[in-house]
Design a protein around this motif. Structure first.
Motif, PDB file in Angstrom:
ATOM      1  N   LEU A 104      72.194  78.498  51.509  1.00  0.00           N
ATOM      2  CA  LEU A 104      73.496  79.164  51.466  1.00  0.00           C
ATOM      3  C   LEU A 104      74.431  78.437  50.504  1.00  0.00           C
ATOM      4  O   LEU A 104      75.129  79.051  49.692  1.00  0.00           O
ATOM      5  CB  LEU A 104      74.115  79.170  52.863  1.00  0.00           C
ATOM      6  CG  LEU A 104      73.654  80.273  53.807  1.00  0.00           C
ATOM      7  CD1 LEU A 104      74.171  80.005  55.201  1.00  0.00           C
ATOM      8  CD2 LEU A 104      74.154  81.617  53.316  1.00  0.00           C
ATOM      9  N   LEU A 105      74.427  77.104  50.611  1.00  0.00           N
ATOM     10  CA  LEU A 105      75.343  76.324  49.795  1.00  0.00           C
ATOM     11  C   LEU A 105      75.007  76.471  48.309  1.00  0.00           C
ATOM     12  O   LEU A 105      75.894  76.668  47.469  1.00  0.00           O
ATOM     13  CB  LEU A 105      75.265  74.854  50.221  1.00  0.00           C
ATOM     14  CG  LEU A 105      76.352  73.947  49.681  1.00  0.00           C
ATOM     15  CD1 LEU A 105      77.698  74.382  50.216  1.00  0.00           C
ATOM     16  CD2 LEU A 105      76.075  72.505  50.064  1.00  0.00           C
ATOM     17  N   VAL A 106      73.722  76.384  48.002  1.00  0.00           N
ATOM     18  CA  VAL A 106      73.315  76.500  46.599  1.00  0.00           C
ATOM     19  C   VAL A 106      73.716  77.872  46.045  1.00  0.00           C
ATOM     20  O   VAL A 106      74.227  77.974  44.932  1.00  0.00           O
ATOM     21  CB  VAL A 106      71.790  76.278  46.471  1.00  0.00           C
ATOM     22  CG1 VAL A 106      71.303  76.712  45.100  1.00  0.00           C
ATOM     23  CG2 VAL A 106      71.455  74.820  46.709  1.00  0.00           C
ATOM     24  N   ALA A 107      73.526  78.905  46.848  1.00  0.00           N
ATOM     25  CA  ALA A 107      73.902  80.240  46.376  1.00  0.00           C
ATOM     26  C   ALA A 107      75.409  80.330  46.169  1.00  0.00           C
ATOM     27  O   ALA A 107      75.881  80.904  45.185  1.00  0.00           O
ATOM     28  CB  ALA A 107      73.440  81.297  47.377  1.00  0.00           C
ATOM     29  N   ALA A 108      76.170  79.738  47.093  1.00  0.00           N
ATOM     30  CA  ALA A 108      77.618  79.856  47.012  1.00  0.00           C
ATOM     31  C   ALA A 108      78.189  79.075  45.836  1.00  0.00           C
ATOM     32  O   ALA A 108      79.289  79.371  45.365  1.00  0.00           O
ATOM     33  CB  ALA A 108      78.247  79.371  48.316  1.00  0.00           C
ATOM     34  N   LEU A 109      77.438  78.074  45.364  1.00  0.00           N
ATOM     35  CA  LEU A 109      77.943  77.280  44.237  1.00  0.00           C
ATOM     36  C   LEU A 109      77.843  78.040  42.921  1.00  0.00           C
ATOM     37  O   LEU A 109      78.391  77.599  41.913  1.00  0.00           O
ATOM     38  CB  LEU A 109      77.159  75.961  44.140  1.00  0.00           C
ATOM     39  CG  LEU A 109      77.605  74.893  45.133  1.00  0.00           C
ATOM     40  CD1 LEU A 109      76.633  73.725  45.116  1.00  0.00           C
ATOM     41  CD2 LEU A 109      79.009  74.412  44.806  1.00  0.00           C
ATOM     42  N   ASP A 110      77.128  79.180  42.931  1.00  0.00           N
ATOM     43  CA  ASP A 110      77.011  80.002  41.730  1.00  0.00           C
ATOM     44  C   ASP A 110      76.574  79.160  40.534  1.00  0.00           C
ATOM     45  O   ASP A 110      77.284  79.044  39.525  1.00  0.00           O
ATOM     46  CB  ASP A 110      78.361  80.695  41.437  1.00  0.00           C
ATOM     47  CG  ASP A 110      78.255  81.671  40.277  1.00  0.00           C
ATOM     48  OD1 ASP A 110      77.129  82.056  39.933  1.00  0.00           O
ATOM     49  OD2 ASP A 110      79.313  82.033  39.720  1.00  0.00           O
ATOM     50  N   LEU A 111      75.413  78.554  40.654  1.00  0.00           N
ATOM     51  CA  LEU A 111      74.937  77.619  39.630  1.00  0.00           C
ATOM     52  C   LEU A 111      74.323  78.381  38.458  1.00  0.00           C
ATOM     53  O   LEU A 111      73.158  78.774  38.505  1.00  0.00           O
ATOM     54  CB  LEU A 111      73.903  76.661  40.243  1.00  0.00           C
ATOM     55  CG  LEU A 111      74.439  75.786  41.364  1.00  0.00           C
ATOM     56  CD1 LEU A 111      73.310  75.040  42.049  1.00  0.00           C
ATOM     57  CD2 LEU A 111      75.473  74.817  40.836  1.00  0.00           C
ATOM     58  N   ARG A 112      75.130  78.586  37.428  1.00  0.00           N
ATOM     59  CA  ARG A 112      74.631  79.349  36.276  1.00  0.00           C
ATOM     60  C   ARG A 112      73.927  78.383  35.335  1.00  0.00           C
ATOM     61  O   ARG A 112      74.539  77.773  34.453  1.00  0.00           O
ATOM     62  CB  ARG A 112      75.783  80.031  35.564  1.00  0.00           C
ATOM     63  CG  ARG A 112      76.538  80.947  36.492  1.00  0.00           C
ATOM     64  CD  ARG A 112      77.728  81.545  35.803  1.00  0.00           C
ATOM     65  NE  ARG A 112      78.596  82.209  36.767  1.00  0.00           N
ATOM     66  CZ  ARG A 112      79.789  82.679  36.469  1.00  0.00           C
ATOM     67  NH1 ARG A 112      80.262  82.558  35.235  1.00  0.00           N
ATOM     68  NH2 ARG A 112      80.524  83.260  37.385  1.00  0.00           N
ATOM     69  N   THR A 113      72.632  78.266  35.534  1.00  0.00           N
ATOM     70  CA  THR A 113      71.891  77.254  34.779  1.00  0.00           C
ATOM     71  C   THR A 113      71.856  77.564  33.293  1.00  0.00           C
ATOM     72  O   THR A 113      71.546  76.704  32.488  1.00  0.00           O
ATOM     73  CB  THR A 113      70.453  77.161  35.305  1.00  0.00           C
ATOM     74  OG1 THR A 113      69.960  78.479  35.503  1.00  0.00           O
ATOM     75  CG2 THR A 113      70.412  76.416  36.611  1.00  0.00           C
ATOM     76  N   ASP A 114      72.173  78.794  32.907  1.00  0.00           N
ATOM     77  CA  ASP A 114      72.137  79.108  31.475  1.00  0.00           C
ATOM     78  C   ASP A 114      73.367  78.564  30.743  1.00  0.00           C
ATOM     79  O   ASP A 114      73.444  78.654  29.524  1.00  0.00           O
ATOM     80  CB  ASP A 114      72.016  80.623  31.261  1.00  0.00           C
ATOM     81  CG  ASP A 114      73.027  81.400  32.077  1.00  0.00           C
ATOM     82  OD1 ASP A 114      73.746  80.762  32.865  1.00  0.00           O
ATOM     83  OD2 ASP A 114      73.096  82.629  31.924  1.00  0.00           O
ATOM     84  N   THR A 115      74.310  77.982  31.462  1.00  0.00           N
ATOM     85  CA  THR A 115      75.449  77.377  30.774  1.00  0.00           C
ATOM     86  C   THR A 115      75.182  75.925  30.417  1.00  0.00           C
ATOM     87  O   THR A 115      76.004  75.283  29.775  1.00  0.00           O
ATOM     88  CB  THR A 115      76.697  77.428  31.661  1.00  0.00           C
ATOM     89  OG1 THR A 115      76.418  76.730  32.866  1.00  0.00           O
ATOM     90  CG2 THR A 115      77.116  78.843  31.968  1.00  0.00           C
ATOM     91  N   LEU A 116      74.061  75.383  30.869  1.00  0.00           N
ATOM     92  CA  LEU A 116      73.763  73.992  30.557  1.00  0.00           C
ATOM     93  C   LEU A 116      73.360  73.868  29.093  1.00  0.00           C
ATOM     94  O   LEU A 116      72.668  74.731  28.559  1.00  0.00           O
ATOM     95  CB  LEU A 116      72.627  73.492  31.453  1.00  0.00           C
ATOM     96  CG  LEU A 116      72.908  73.522  32.950  1.00  0.00           C
ATOM     97  CD1 LEU A 116      71.651  73.199  33.733  1.00  0.00           C
ATOM     98  CD2 LEU A 116      74.020  72.553  33.291  1.00  0.00           C
ATOM     99  N   ASP A 117      73.798  72.779  28.445  1.00  0.00           N
ATOM    100  CA  ASP A 117      73.389  72.608  27.050  1.00  0.00           C
ATOM    101  C   ASP A 117      72.086  71.818  26.973  1.00  0.00           C
ATOM    102  O   ASP A 117      71.522  71.409  27.990  1.00  0.00           O
ATOM    103  CB  ASP A 117      74.506  71.937  26.245  1.00  0.00           C
ATOM    104  CG  ASP A 117      74.860  70.579  26.806  1.00  0.00           C
ATOM    105  OD1 ASP A 117      73.963  69.952  27.418  1.00  0.00           O
ATOM    106  OD2 ASP A 117      76.020  70.155  26.668  1.00  0.00           O
ATOM    107  N   ALA A 118      71.624  71.625  25.763  1.00  0.00           N
ATOM    108  CA  ALA A 118      70.294  71.040  25.562  1.00  0.00           C
ATOM    109  C   ALA A 118      70.207  69.647  26.174  1.00  0.00           C
ATOM    110  O   ALA A 118      69.191  69.270  26.762  1.00  0.00           O
ATOM    111  CB  ALA A 118      69.975  70.994  24.074  1.00  0.00           C
TER     112      ALA A 118
END
Lengths: 311, 100, 438, 206
Positions: free
Chosen positions: C387-401
């Motif tokens: 639940l917590l991971v989902a709620a954090l809205d972790l948009r991994t595509d915003t991470l840089d190289a």
């Protein structure tokens, strides 16, 4: 209402057929409600059980590494049988499959059997999500089982019998639900819990990847899904002689009234189930022990006093 | 069927339970043995009831046996947990060492 | 005999395919593709699978990068069959891909060949010995954080193939019972994708839908999904998004979102006012949904303490090894480190639905959240963790190289002392990250 | 339920119902044998889950035999309670055995030979005793209405044997309390602080 007649064993096939159709109905209603929530035609959602049945009949069964296949089969088969064991003591009008002298206790024993089935279904595949689901169900089980037991006791005390037919016959004119509403509500919570689906579904639910269902496919999955819906129907069917006056009602024959009342209560439970979010076991434990159990006990006290005064 | 058949079966259950209770190392398995012994007692009491006595006293005895089983289980689990928590012991031998 | 059964089988297959379940796998950067697939699935009456055992089809959204190959093959092998798979790199590929899946699933001959080629009873069972039955490691005991009892310790990787889970995220957890004892964050990369800030509202609604779905609030989740699909296309991005081109097909009643989108984009220049009105209406709908979530006492009650496991005071010893992330950093990402906040999940959920709160630098927030996550999840049960991971809205595509390199999967699977390693790495990465973003 | 069994067998065999007591005798004997076999297997299998649920099966068989002897209430309660207990016991088994249950062969026997000898001796002694004693037979016919026996049990518990009820109830309550006290590591005040709200708790990890 007259005496209940025990019918010959082959009628169990009819009971199984009725249960199966009711289980399909539960799934259809659930599908229709889901479709409506997503603004899609409800008729498409209502076809869901047929489509899903075809899909699962076509799907292969799979196993996992080092699984306890025997125990998994026991669990899957048990899910298909348990609802039938429950309705066996429910009188359909004047007929009943097994006119057990302790039918109420029998029902209780079968709903405890669900503990075993869920845990074995979780244990069998030897996989993390399944196992977690099985344990979480047991963690919650006692918190609904004790209140449920006392809720079952209330009508039996009022009727002075553990025979289901006597309990149904004991509420001429005034269904027990009218003067023991708390017991009825607690009973409904119990039904929601032992039918292993939301809101009291620690064994399944999306948050643990459907838990005990996570490793089941094909016919195995179909049987557990059907058994789950069947348990809901059986729970609703048992409430009819216990709280809702059995087959009594105007115009229609008794057996039809039993079916109508069962269908209505089942539908209500399905709707409630959709409207509530999943409750986590640790939350429900507090509710079960501090609210439901005392409430059920108080209800039992009231019923006992009424019975003593009336005699 | 005679009473003897039921009683011999009950005796067999009791003896198997006795074997378990004496031979097992783990507390929980010992408890299983004890439960099996009580299981034999239940069967024997039911047999007596059917064949000899229409008296409800035997039924009351059965209820007492059931209560005893429950108490035994609950206390057994509680003690096993306590042992486990305090010392990590889960075997009867280890529990015996605690006494010294 | 076999011949006479053919028509029956064909009927069964046709019915079965109408309810195909799809296991969705999203690589970082595959968000738009996944949403498009979900939309198309809803039109066909298909359903998302909850686990590989439940799935008929595997659909990979986006372009998987290094490290995905083995994961996808393993997942593919877990589908019971009849099975089919497809890759969808961009929304435009969706219709063809689903058509292909349906055709493949319908084709009994193809499926029979596939089924004959593999044995569903795991073939890799080794004879094993006492300590490694069937070649598996035995679960060992370890002190539990919850009540001081020892439970079997399991090493369970969460993700990347998990419904309602951030794209590419792998949480390598050590579970004691169902409580997380240790966790390590890895991210499997996807093809780099240009970020479109205009997607923000839709992505928030998507994340909120995921949280609601996990929480079992199906109707609210369905509402969030509908709002997500109805978010009007922003002006700035309307020209370079292929799916915004007016659809040549007449939009049926079941596809209001597509109609709305194309309407906006084609008439954008002439009728800016209409677009604005629609955006306003959409914002109003989101506010209404937020109100429903906020008012729902049952939901609040069910979510409360969703991340809290009462850990005994004796487990305080753990804190020696734990890296000290500054509380401020945690608050930045919506977590409260001072206490294991009761309402974290609910607060985050309401935050997702709050359109006034803008996420200026999601990359930084997400990087900080990923850094904080392993420590934060210690002592949290696995259900709350999801639940917590989902709620954090972790948009991994915003991470840089650089971030991705730091979070790349490592060969050595977590050893007993790896929690110390992790924490060192964690603070290290954190400093590095702070440098990169000034 | 025994009536249902009769009906079932009459349908299956398509013969008139045989003498009730013969049928009952066969059923009780068969269930007793099942109980003994499953009970013995408890100590033979390699899996904790299987051991636990074999024990449950043994209890269910005895419960069914008790029902067949027209003690419906006691029999069904045996089934109910033992399924519940075994479900809980399975969890304790897994928790306290300290090894991977499903997979590992387990032999947890110590002093196996002595125990076997003791068990064998007890069985022989009991059997000899059973066969030698001249058991009394009841003068009247065995009870025919299980409902009446349930009623007589309740009547006895609330009448002549009230004392039993009055002793058992507080013992059960004491068991609940003692069990919780013994098994709990930390009380709720310790976990949640004096106000029971968790705000003043110093727990967690910092």
């Amino acid at each position: 209402m007259g005496e209940v007649v025990q019918v010959a064993a082959p009628w169990v096939l009819l009971a199984a057929l009725l249960l199966g159709m009711a289980a399909l109905g539960v799934a259809a209603l659930d599908g229709a409600l889901a479709a409506r929530a997503a603004c899609r035609p409800a008729s498409v959602g209502a076809q869901h059980p047929l489509v899903e049945t075809a899909r699962l009949l076509r799907q292969r069964r799979r196993t996992t590494v080092a699984a306890d296949t025997l125990l998994r089969h026991v669990a899957v088969g048990g899910f298909a049988v348990a609802p039938l064991l429950m309705v066996a003591v429910v009188p359909l009008g004047e007929w009943v499959l097994a006119d057990a002298s302790v039918g109420v206790v029998w029902f209780n024993a079968v709903d405890v059997l669900v503990w075993v089935l869920v845990w074995l279904a979780g244990w069998g595949p030897n996989a993390a999500w399944s196992l977690t689901g099985g344990y979480r169900f047991l963690a919650q089980a006692m918190a609904y089982e004790l209140p449920l037991m006392f809720a079952l006791t209330a009508p039996a005390v009022a009727a002075g019998s553990l025979r289901v037919g006597d309990v149904a016959g004991g509420q001429q004119g005034l269904p027990y639900v009218v003067w023991m509403p708390v017991a009825f509500l607690v009973y409904c919570v119990g039904v929601l819990a032992f039918s292993v689906r939301g809101p009291l579904s620690p064994a399944g639910g999306p948050v643990i990847s459907s838990g005990v269902l996570a490793e089941l496919s094909g016919v195995d999955r179909l049987l557990v899904l059907a058994g789950r819906a069947g348990l809901l129907v059986a729970g609703a069917a048992f409430a009819v002689p216990l709280f809702l006056g059995g087959g009594s009602g105007p115009l229609l024959p008794g057996w039809l009234w039993v079916l109508v009342k069962t269908a209505l209560l089942t539908a209500a439970l399905v709707v409630v189930r959709r409207r509530l979010p999943d409750v986590r076991p640790e939350r429900f434990l507090a509710l079960g022990w501090t609210v439901l159990l005392p409430a059920a006990l108080l209800q039992l006290l009231v019923v006992s006093v009424v019975v003593v005064v009336r005699s | 069927m005679t009473l003897e058949v039921v009683l011999v079966l009950a005796a067999a259950l009791f003896s198997v339970g006795l074997y378990g209770a004496l031979s097992q190392q783990v507390v929980v398995m010992v408890m299983m043995g004890l439960e099996l012994m009580l299981n034999g007692v239940v069967l024997a009491a039911a047999g007596f009831w059917w064949f000899t006595a229409p008296d409800p006293s035997l039924q009351v005895l059965l209820v007492v046996v059931l209560a005893a089983m429950t108490v035994e289980m609950a206390m057994g689990f509680a003690v096993a947990l306590l042992l486990h928590r305090t010392s990590g012991a889960d075997m009867t031998d280890m529990a015996a060492e605690l006494k010294q | 005999m076999a011949v006479s059964l053919r028509p029956l089988q064909r009927v069964l297959a046709r019915w079965a395919v109408r309810g195909t379940t799809v296991l969705l796998v999203e690589a970082p950067g595959g968000w738009a593709a996944r949403v498009a697939v979900e939309r198309a699935m809803a039109e066909r009456g298909w359903r998302a699978a909850s686990s590989p055992a439940d799935a008929d089809a595997l659909v990979v959204c986006g372009t998987p990068g290094d490290g995905w190959g083995e994961v996808l093959e393993r997942t593919w092998a877990q589908l019971p069959g009849p099975r089919a798979r497809a890759s969808v790199a961009a929304p435009s590929e969706v219709p063809g891909a689903l058509e292909g899946l349906a055709a493949s699933l319908l084709d009994d001959d193809v499926q029979r060949v596939d089924a004959a080629a593999r044995d569903l009873v795991p073939a890799d069972v080794e004879p094993g010995d006492d300590m490694h039955p069937a070649g598996l490691e035995l679960a060992g005991g370890e002190d539990d954080l919850r009540d001081g009892l020892e439970m079997d310790v399991l090493r369970v990787p969460l993700g990347p193939v998990l419904p309602d889970w951030p794209a590419g995220l792998v949480l390598r957890t050590v579970l004691s019972g169902d409580v997380v004892v240790r966790a390590r964050v890895e991210v499997l990369p996807g093809a780099p994708q240009r970020q479109d800030p205009a997607d923000d509202v839709a992505r928030r609604l998507d994340a909120a839908a995921q949280v609601l779905r996990l929480a079992g609030a199906d109707d609210l989740a369905a509402r969030a999904v509908r709002l997500r699909d109805a978010v009007p296309a922003p002006r700035t991005s309307s020209t370079d998004r292929p799916e915004d081109a007016p659809s040549p097909r007449t939009s049926s009643t079941h596809r209001p979102q597509r109609g709305a989108l194309s309407g906006t984009s084609s008439t954008d220049r002439r009728e800016g006012g209409a677009g604005a009105a629609q955006r306003r209406r959409s914002a109003g709908d989101v506010r209404e949904l937020r109100g429903r979530v906020e008012r729902s006492r049952v939901l609040a009650w069910a979510l409360r303490e969703a991340d809290v496991v009462t850990s005994s005071p004796t487990s305080g010893a753990e804190s020696d090894a734990a890296p000290a992330s500054a509380p401020d950093d945690l608050r930045d990402v919506g977590l409260d480190a001072r206490r294991r906040t009761r309402d974290d999940v609910r607060t985050l959920l309401l935050g997702l639905l709050d359109l006034d709160a803008r996420d200026d630098d999601p990359g930084r927030r997400i990087r900080a959240a990923l850094d904080a996550l392993p420590e934060r999840l210690v002592g949290v049960d696995v259900v709350s963790a999801r639940l917590l991971v989902a709620a954090l809205d972790l948009r991994t595509d915003t991470l840089d190289a650089d971030d991705l390199a730091a979070l790349a999967p490592r060969e050595d699977d977590s050893d007993d002392d790896s929690s110390d390693d992790d924490s060192d790495d964690g603070s290290d990465q954190h400093m590095h990250h702070g440098h990169a973003h000034g | 339920m025994s009536l249902a069994f009769n009906e079932l067998s009459s349908v299956v065999l398509e013969t008139p119902l045989p003498d009730l007591s013969v049928l009952r005798g066969v059923a009780v004997t068969a269930l007793g044998v099942v109980a003994v076999v499953t009970g013995a297997l408890v100590f033979r299998v390699d899996s904790m889950a299987r051991a636990t649920y074999l024990l449950a099966a043994s209890f269910v068989a005895v419960g069914a035999a008790v029902v067949a002897l027209h003690l419906d209430y006691v029999g069904v309660v045996v089934v109910l309670m033992m399924l519940m207990e075994m479900a809980v016991m399975g969890v304790f088994m897994v928790m306290l055995m300290g090894m991977n249950p499903a997979l590992m062969p387990m032999s947890m026997v110590h002093s196996g030979r002595r125990a076997l000898a003791a068990a064998g001796t007890s069985f022989v002694v009991l059997t000899v005793g059973i066969l030698l004693v001249d058991w009394p037979t009841r003068p009247d016919a065995p009870p025919s209405d299980p409902g009446a026996t349930t009623y007589s049990l309740g009547d006895a518990l609330m009448g002549d044997h009230m004392l039993v009820m009055m002793v058992v109830s507080p013992v059960m309550l004491a068991t609940i309390v003692a069990g919780v006290v013994l098994a709990q590591a930390h009380g709720r005040y310790e976990r949640l602080g004096d106000d029971l709200r968790g705000t003043s708790r110093q727990g967690g990890r910092r």
